[in-house]
Design an enzyme around this catalytic site. Structure first.
Site, PDB file in Angstrom:
ATOM      1  N   GLN A 111     -36.089  23.901  15.677  1.00 61.09           N
ATOM      2  CA  GLN A 111     -35.746  23.130  14.500  1.00 61.09           C
ATOM      3  C   GLN A 111     -36.740  22.199  14.027  1.00 61.09           C
ATOM      4  O   GLN A 111     -36.837  21.889  12.999  1.00 61.09           O
ATOM      5  CB  GLN A 111     -34.547  22.028  14.876  1.00 61.09           C
ATOM      6  CG  GLN A 111     -33.178  22.989  15.349  1.00 61.09           C
ATOM      7  CD  GLN A 111     -32.302  21.744  16.061  1.00 61.09           C
ATOM      8  OE1 GLN A 111     -31.386  21.367  15.291  1.00 61.09           O
ATOM      9  NE2 GLN A 111     -32.563  21.408  17.487  1.00 61.09           N
ATOM     10  N   ASN A 112     -38.091  22.279  14.921  1.00 58.73           N
ATOM     11  CA  ASN A 112     -38.819  21.434  14.563  1.00 58.73           C
ATOM     12  C   ASN A 112     -39.811  22.134  13.530  1.00 58.73           C
ATOM     13  O   ASN A 112     -40.313  23.227  13.603  1.00 58.73           O
ATOM     14  CB  ASN A 112     -39.914  21.128  15.670  1.00 58.73           C
ATOM     15  CG  ASN A 112     -39.032  20.277  16.921  1.00 58.73           C
ATOM     16  OD1 ASN A 112     -37.733  19.878  16.632  1.00 58.73           O
ATOM     17  ND2 ASN A 112     -39.236  20.367  18.048  1.00 58.73           N
ATOM     18  N   HIS A 129     -35.715  25.666  10.785  1.00 59.85           N
ATOM     19  CA  HIS A 129     -35.634  24.548   9.637  1.00 59.85           C
ATOM     20  C   HIS A 129     -37.037  24.300   8.961  1.00 59.85           C
ATOM     21  O   HIS A 129     -37.294  23.523   8.436  1.00 59.85           O
ATOM     22  CB  HIS A 129     -35.296  23.026  10.442  1.00 59.85           C
ATOM     23  CG  HIS A 129     -33.826  23.033  10.696  1.00 59.85           C
ATOM     24  ND1 HIS A 129     -33.585  21.918  11.659  1.00 59.85           N
ATOM     25  CD2 HIS A 129     -32.885  23.589  10.456  1.00 59.85           C
ATOM     26  CE1 HIS A 129     -32.505  22.053  12.005  1.00 59.85           C
ATOM     27  NE2 HIS A 129     -31.861  22.957  11.308  1.00 59.85           N
ATOM     28  N   CYS A 160     -43.366  34.996  -8.816  1.00 64.45           N
ATOM     29  CA  CYS A 160     -42.265  35.560  -9.309  1.00 64.45           C
ATOM     30  C   CYS A 160     -42.067  34.250 -10.505  1.00 64.45           C
ATOM     31  O   CYS A 160     -40.932  34.425 -11.274  1.00 64.45           O
ATOM     32  CB  CYS A 160     -41.114  35.626  -8.508  1.00 64.45           C
ATOM     33  SG  CYS A 160     -40.215  33.973  -8.084  1.00 64.45           S
ATOM     34  N   GLY A 197     -34.487  19.285  24.290  1.00 64.53           N
ATOM     35  CA  GLY A 197     -34.821  18.203  23.640  1.00 64.53           C
ATOM     36  C   GLY A 197     -33.984  18.026  22.047  1.00 64.53           C
ATOM     37  O   GLY A 197     -34.726  17.998  21.057  1.00 64.53           O
ATOM     38  N   SER A 199     -30.111  17.092  20.095  1.00 67.91           N
ATOM     39  CA  SER A 199     -28.800  16.383  20.403  1.00 67.91           C
ATOM     40  C   SER A 199     -27.675  17.238  20.193  1.00 67.91           C
ATOM     41  O   SER A 199     -26.581  17.021  20.422  1.00 67.91           O
ATOM     42  CB  SER A 199     -28.608  15.236  19.602  1.00 67.91           C
ATOM     43  OG  SER A 199     -28.867  15.741  17.829  1.00 67.91           O
ATOM     44  N   ASN A 226     -32.539  17.714  28.668  1.00 70.75           N
ATOM     45  CA  ASN A 226     -32.437  16.597  27.467  1.00 70.75           C
ATOM     46  C   ASN A 226     -32.246  15.192  28.184  1.00 70.75           C
ATOM     47  O   ASN A 226     -32.032  15.053  29.369  1.00 70.75           O
ATOM     48  CB  ASN A 226     -31.140  16.797  26.476  1.00 70.75           C
ATOM     49  CG  ASN A 226     -31.396  16.389  25.240  1.00 70.75           C
ATOM     50  OD1 ASN A 226     -32.453  16.668  24.521  1.00 70.75           O
ATOM     51  ND2 ASN A 226     -30.516  15.453  24.996  1.00 70.75           N
ATOM     52  N   GLU A 228     -30.362  12.772  27.440  1.00 71.86           N
ATOM     53  CA  GLU A 228     -29.017  12.153  27.609  1.00 71.86           C
ATOM     54  C   GLU A 228     -28.164  13.618  27.220  1.00 71.86           C
ATOM     55  O   GLU A 228     -28.476  14.695  26.743  1.00 71.86           O
ATOM     56  CB  GLU A 228     -28.780  11.354  26.534  1.00 71.86           C
ATOM     57  CG  GLU A 228     -29.038  12.015  25.039  1.00 71.86           C
ATOM     58  CD  GLU A 228     -28.935  10.857  23.997  1.00 71.86           C
ATOM     59  OE1 GLU A 228     -28.370   9.882  24.130  1.00 71.86           O
ATOM     60  OE2 GLU A 228     -29.671  10.985  22.886  1.00 71.86           O
TER      61      GLU A 228
HETATM   62  N1  APR Z   1     -37.212  15.068  26.561  1.00 70.38           N
HETATM   63  C1  APR Z   1     -35.998  15.117  26.485  1.00 70.38           C
HETATM   64  N2  APR Z   1     -35.027  14.608  25.413  1.00 70.38           N
HETATM   65  C2  APR Z   1     -35.535  13.778  24.618  1.00 70.38           C
HETATM   66  C3  APR Z   1     -36.902  13.469  24.646  1.00 70.38           C
HETATM   67  C4  APR Z   1     -38.054  13.837  25.758  1.00 70.38           C
HETATM   68  N3  APR Z   1     -39.062  13.624  25.704  1.00 70.38           N
HETATM   69  N4  APR Z   1     -36.913  12.654  23.613  1.00 70.38           N
HETATM   70  C5  APR Z   1     -35.809  12.520  23.000  1.00 70.38           C
HETATM   71  N5  APR Z   1     -34.864  13.506  23.441  1.00 70.38           N
HETATM   72  C6  APR Z   1     -33.397  13.783  23.260  1.00 70.38           C
HETATM   73  C7  APR Z   1     -32.921  12.679  22.633  1.00 70.38           C
HETATM   74  O1  APR Z   1     -32.179  11.720  23.469  1.00 70.38           O
HETATM   75  C8  APR Z   1     -31.822  13.337  21.512  1.00 70.38           C
HETATM   76  O2  APR Z   1     -30.685  13.829  22.341  1.00 70.38           O
HETATM   77  O3  APR Z   1     -33.606  14.677  22.262  1.00 70.38           O
HETATM   78  C9  APR Z   1     -32.559  14.507  21.166  1.00 70.38           C
HETATM   79  C10 APR Z   1     -33.099  14.765  19.890  1.00 70.38           C
HETATM   80  O4  APR Z   1     -32.182  14.939  19.214  1.00 70.38           O
HETATM   81  P1  APR Z   1     -32.383  14.527  17.495  1.00 70.38           P
HETATM   82  O5  APR Z   1     -33.043  13.427  17.279  1.00 70.38           O
HETATM   83  O6  APR Z   1     -30.874  14.563  16.877  1.00 70.38           O
HETATM   84  O7  APR Z   1     -33.253  15.771  17.142  1.00 70.38           O
HETATM   85  P2  APR Z   1     -32.682  17.237  16.831  1.00 70.38           P
HETATM   86  O8  APR Z   1     -31.693  17.717  17.535  1.00 70.38           O
HETATM   87  O9  APR Z   1     -34.001  18.104  16.537  1.00 70.38           O
HETATM   88  O10 APR Z   1     -32.186  17.185  15.232  1.00 70.38           O
HETATM   89  C11 APR Z   1     -31.665  18.270  14.699  1.00 70.38           C
HETATM   90  O11 APR Z   1     -31.689  17.130  12.616  1.00 70.38           O
HETATM   91  O12 APR Z   1     -32.382  15.391  11.448  1.00 70.38           O
HETATM   92  C12 APR Z   1     -32.451  16.897  11.261  1.00 70.38           C
HETATM   93  O13 APR Z   1     -33.603  18.399  10.417  1.00 70.38           O
HETATM   94  C13 APR Z   1     -33.712  17.639  11.426  1.00 70.38           C
HETATM   95  O14 APR Z   1     -34.259  19.492  12.787  1.00 70.38           O
HETATM   96  C14 APR Z   1     -33.595  18.059  12.631  1.00 70.38           C
HETATM   97  C15 APR Z   1     -32.090  18.276  13.084  1.00 70.38           C
END
Ligand code: APR
Length: 268
Positions: A111-112, A129, A160, A197, A199, A226, A228
Site C-alpha cells: 500500500q506504500n 496505492h 492522449c 505493518g 492496520s 504488526n 498491534e
Molecule cells: N512494525 C510493525 N507494525 C508497525 C510499525 C512497525 N515498525 N509501525 C507501525 N506499525 C503498525 C501500526 O500500529 C498500525 O497498526 O502498522 C499499522 C499501520 O497502519 P496504518 O497507519 O493504518 O497504515 P496502512 O494500513 O498502510 O494504511 C492503509 O490508508 O491512509 C491510507 O493510503 C493510505 O496506504 C494507506 C492506507
C-alpha cells in the site's frame, strides 16, 4: 514470540507460493510516519485527513489547482512526495528482499507509495496505492516516470491529451484495474500470506486476506507481523500475529528460514 518466529519460518520454507502484503508500518523505522498508529499522520492531524479525502475530486474538478497544491506551490500541501523520495529502507524491507532472493516470496503487494521495497532490492512489487515515482492517466491508463515531465507547465498532459495525476491513489479513487486484478489473483493462488505493518482497515486492500481465507484453513497460512492486533486478528482471518516491530521480527524470521534451508540442503 520466538516460537511464532520459528513457526513463520517453517511455514514460509514449506510454501510453494508465498506472498507478502505491506502497509505503512513497515516504513516507520525508516522515518516515514504511518497513518493510524499512535504517532500516525491521521491520528495526529485530523485536518490533513479531511483534506486527503478531497484530493481525488480536486483533480477531477481542477487538475491545475490539484498540481499547484500537490507541489506545495499554493495551499496546504507540502512537497511530501520529494521528502518521501529521500528515505532509506530498513531491516524489515531488506528481510523481504532476502526472502524473494531465496525464491520463497513470489510477489510483494504494498500500500506504500515510498518505493522502499525496490530500494531494498525487491523486484516483484505491486503498488496497490500507486507510487511517488510515477504519473498516471485516468483516461487511457498510461503510466510515466515522474522524471519524464518537467512539471513547469501544469497540469502535465498524457500523450492522449488528458491531464495526468500522480500515480498515488487517493481516497475515493478506484484502484487501477490491472493492479487490483493481479493482487486478487495472487490472493487466490498463494499458500502463505505474510502481512506486515498494516492496520488492515482500508478497502479494497484489506479484503485480500479474507479472499485468501475463503479458500479454507488448509489452503493458505495467513501470518501477521504488526505492532498491534488488527481486525484480521480479532476476526480470526489470520492464523497468528507476531506482535512487534517489522524491522526487528522479519530479520529473525529470515535467519530461521536460512537455517531450515541449509538443513534441508544438508549443510546444517
Ligand atoms: N512494525 C510493525 N507494525 C508497525 C510499525 C512497525 N515498525 N509501525 C507501525 N506499525 C503498525 C501500526 O500500529 C498500525 O497498526 O502498522 C499499522 C499501520 O497502519 P496504518 O497507519 O493504518 O497504515 P496502512 O494500513 O498502510 O494504511 C492503509 O490508508 O491512509 C491510507 O493510503 C493510505 O496506504 C494507506 C492506507
Amino acid at each position: 514470540m520466538h516460537d511464532l518466529i520459528r513457526q513463520a519460518a517453517a511455514d514460509l520454507t514449506a510454501s510453494s507460493h508465498a506472498i507478502v502484503l505491506t502497509g505503512a508500518g513497515i516504513s516507520t523505522e525508516s522515518g516515514v510516519p504511518d497513518f493510524r498508529g499512535p504517532k500516525g499522520i491521521w491520528t495526529t492531524n485530523k485536518q490533513a485527513e479531511a483534506q486527503a479525502y478531497q484530493r481525488y475530486e480536486r483533480f477531477l474538478d481542477d487538475p491545475k489547482a490539484y498540481w499547484e497544491e500537490t507541489l506545495g506551490t499554493v495551499g496546504s500541501g507540502s512537497d511530501f512526495y520529494n521528502q518521501m523520495r529521500k528515505v532509506e529502507p530498513n531491516p524489515g524491507h531488506h528481510a523481504i528482499a532476502r526472502l524473494e532472493q531465496l525464491g520463497i516470496v513470489k510477489w510483494t503487494i504494498t500500500q506504500n507509495v515510498d518505493g522502499l521495497h525496490e530500494k531494498a532490492g525487491t523486484r516483484r512489487v505491486m503498488h496497490y496505492h500507486g507510487s511517488v515515482e510515477k504519473l498516471r492517466c485516468l483516461s487511457c491508463g498510461s503510466r510515466f516516470g515522474v522524471d519524464e515531465y518537467s512539471l513547469d507547465k501544469l497540469p502535465p498532459l498524457c500523450r492522449c491529451g488528458r491531464p495526468l495525476k500522480y500515480d498515488v491513489v487517493h481516497f475515493k479513487e478506484p484502484i487501477p484495474s490491472d493492479i487490483m486484478d493481479a493482487a486478487e489473483e495472487e490472493a487466490m493462488k498463494c499458500d502463505v500470506m505474510l502481512i506486515c505493518g498494516t492496520s488492515a482497515v482500508v478497502y479494497p486492500f484489506a479484503a485480500l486476506p479474507a479472499m485468501a481465507r475463503s479458500r479454507g484453513r488448509s489452503a493458505v497460512k495467513i501470518i501477521e507481523v504488526n505492532a498491534e492486533p488488527t481486525p484480521l486478528t480479532h476476526q480470526g482471518i489470520s492464523d497468528y500475529l507476531i506482535q512487534g516491530k517489522t524491522g526487528e521480527i522479519l530479520p529473525l524470521v529470515v535467519d530461521e528460514v536460512s537455517k531450515l534451508l541449509s538443513r534441508r540442503d544438508g549443510h546444517g
